[in-house]
Structures are given as structure tokens and as C-alpha cells.
Design an enzyme around this catalytic site. Structure first.
Site, PDB file in Angstrom:
ATOM      1  N   HIS A  41       0.657  -1.026  -0.134  1.00  0.00           N
ATOM      2  CA  HIS A  41       0.029  -0.117   0.073  1.00  0.00           C
ATOM      3  C   HIS A  41       0.576   1.196  -0.118  1.00  0.00           C
ATOM      4  O   HIS A  41       1.979   1.163   0.899  1.00  0.00           O
ATOM      5  CB  HIS A  41      -0.783   0.128   0.956  1.00  0.00           C
ATOM      6  CG  HIS A  41      -1.964  -0.959   1.147  1.00  0.00           C
ATOM      7  ND1 HIS A  41      -3.317  -0.520   1.866  1.00  0.00           N
ATOM      8  CD2 HIS A  41      -2.230  -2.605   0.426  1.00  0.00           C
ATOM      9  CE1 HIS A  41      -3.531  -1.803   1.517  1.00  0.00           C
ATOM     10  NE2 HIS A  41      -2.985  -2.842   1.051  1.00  0.00           N
ATOM     11  N   GLU A  55       0.930   3.951   1.374  1.00  0.00           N
ATOM     12  CA  GLU A  55       1.003   4.617   2.792  1.00  0.00           C
ATOM     13  C   GLU A  55       2.473   3.528   4.125  1.00  0.00           C
ATOM     14  O   GLU A  55       3.449   4.031   4.220  1.00  0.00           O
ATOM     15  CB  GLU A  55       0.429   4.554   3.983  1.00  0.00           C
ATOM     16  CG  GLU A  55      -0.687   4.853   3.769  1.00  0.00           C
ATOM     17  CD  GLU A  55      -2.227   4.994   3.090  1.00  0.00           C
ATOM     18  OE1 GLU A  55      -3.540   4.695   3.260  1.00  0.00           O
ATOM     19  OE2 GLU A  55      -1.828   3.569   1.698  1.00  0.00           O
ATOM     20  N   CYS A  98      -6.217   2.859   5.385  1.00  0.00           N
ATOM     21  CA  CYS A  98      -6.799   0.943   5.645  1.00  0.00           C
ATOM     22  C   CYS A  98      -6.861   0.624   7.396  1.00  0.00           C
ATOM     23  O   CYS A  98      -6.138   1.677   7.806  1.00  0.00           O
ATOM     24  CB  CYS A  98      -7.072  -0.387   4.606  1.00  0.00           C
ATOM     25  SG  CYS A  98      -5.546  -0.947   5.154  1.00  0.00           S
ATOM     26  N   CYS A 137      -3.117  -0.116   7.156  1.00  0.00           N
ATOM     27  CA  CYS A 137      -2.584   0.980   6.770  1.00  0.00           C
ATOM     28  C   CYS A 137      -2.629   2.477   8.376  1.00  0.00           C
ATOM     29  O   CYS A 137      -1.749   2.920   8.817  1.00  0.00           O
ATOM     30  CB  CYS A 137      -2.493   1.849   5.673  1.00  0.00           C
ATOM     31  SG  CYS A 137      -1.864   1.118   4.499  1.00  0.00           S
TER      32      CYS A 137
END
Length: 169
Positions: free
Chosen positions: A65, A67, A95, A98
Site C-alpha cells: 500500500h 502508506e 485502511c 495502514c
């Protein structure tokens, strides 16, 4: 409070928009790869120290992801897992994974472009970033360049549906 909190907790809408534009550039890189267009930058002392964008399909990894990638890079640069003097800018609400990484890395301020009503954990489904039960709580600013950030997502999924439809024919 960290010795740095006085510097980064100041709310500067102009700077927030400037750095969100940089996160949007990262999201566009993901878009070009056929990834969900989510981008992230981490800023310290008004300088971008890390960038990331979604690469889950490209890397075949749930962990890729935007992040997480940016947090890893920032931690390497800082030579510390604590990022107490940083602000994280992300184009889509984090999410649960993260949001947890943001809390664990002690990032004190998060700026979000668009919210994610189906999976967001900074106020939509859950609000992990501002839960007082954790040992760290973030200051969160939502809706920075929201139209541009949500537009990227809408365009991406519209293009994806068109592609899937034409491939099915």
C-alpha cells in the site's frame, strides 16, 4: 508530546494542498500501472522525505500500500521507526492495516484527500487514528483536494469496468 509537535501540528491549508498535490502525483503513478490510484508522501520540516503509491498487484503483495511503502522509506531515512516529527499525506483514507502502521510509527498528523466509506479507518468504517484507547492518537485533516482525489478513483474504476467489459466481448 514530542519535541517536534509544535512544528508540524500547525494547520497550514496552503502547505496541505501543496503536499497533497505531491501525493496525487504518486497516485497517478499507480494509475499508470493499473493499480488503485492511491498516493502518499511523508513530510518533515516542510520537505518530502518519502513517497509511495499502491503496488499490490505489481508486487503481488497485500502489504504494498502507498502508506506502508512511504512509512518504510521514511523510517529508513530517519533511522528510527518513530516518525514523531512527520506529517503523512494520503489521497484516500487509510485502511485498517495502514491506519495501524501510522499509529505504530507515531506519526502525529495525517492529511487525507478522499474518504473511503467501504474500508476507511480514519472515520468512515472505524477511526483507528483518533482512538483514545491507543497510546498514540493522530490529528487528522480530511477533504484536502477531495474532488481531485476522489475523481482519480472514480476514473480508474470507470476505466477498469470499460476494460473488463470490452475484454469480455
Amino acid at each position: 508530546m514530542s519535541k517536534y509537535d509544535h512544528r508540524i501540528l500547525k494547520n497550514d491549508p496552503g502547505l496541505d494542498e501543496q503536499f497533497m498535490k505531491e501525493a496525487i502525483k504518486q497516485a497517478k503513478k499507480a494509475y499508470k500501472l493499473g493499480e488503485s490510484p492511491i498516493g502518499c508522501v511523508i513530510v518533515r520540516d516542510n520537505i518530502i522525505i518519502a513517497r509511495g503509491y499502491n503496488r499490490r498487484n505489481t508486487d503481488h503483495s497485500t502489504l504494498s500500500h502507498a502508506e506502508i511503502t512511504a512509512i518504510k522509506k521514511a523510517s529508513r531515512l530517519a533511522e528510527d521507526w518513530r516518525l514523531e516529527d512527520c506529517t503523512l499525506y494520503v489521497t484516500l483514507e487509510p485502511c485498517q492495516m495502514c491506519a495501524g502502521a501510522i499509529i505504530q510509527s507515531r506519526i502525529p498528523r495525517v492529511v487525507i484527500g478522499a474518504m473511503n466509506p467501504k474500508a476507511g479507518c480514519a472515520g468512515s468504517v472505524l477511526n483507528i487514528l483518533e482512538m483514545p484507547q491507543f497510546n498514540h492518537v493522530c490529528e487528522v485533516r480530511r477533504g484536502v483536494l477531495e474532488d481531485e482525489c476522489s475523481g482519480l478513483m472514480k476514473n480508474f474504476f470507470s476505466d477498469l469496468r470499460k476494460s473488463l467489459k470490452s475484454n469480455a466481448q
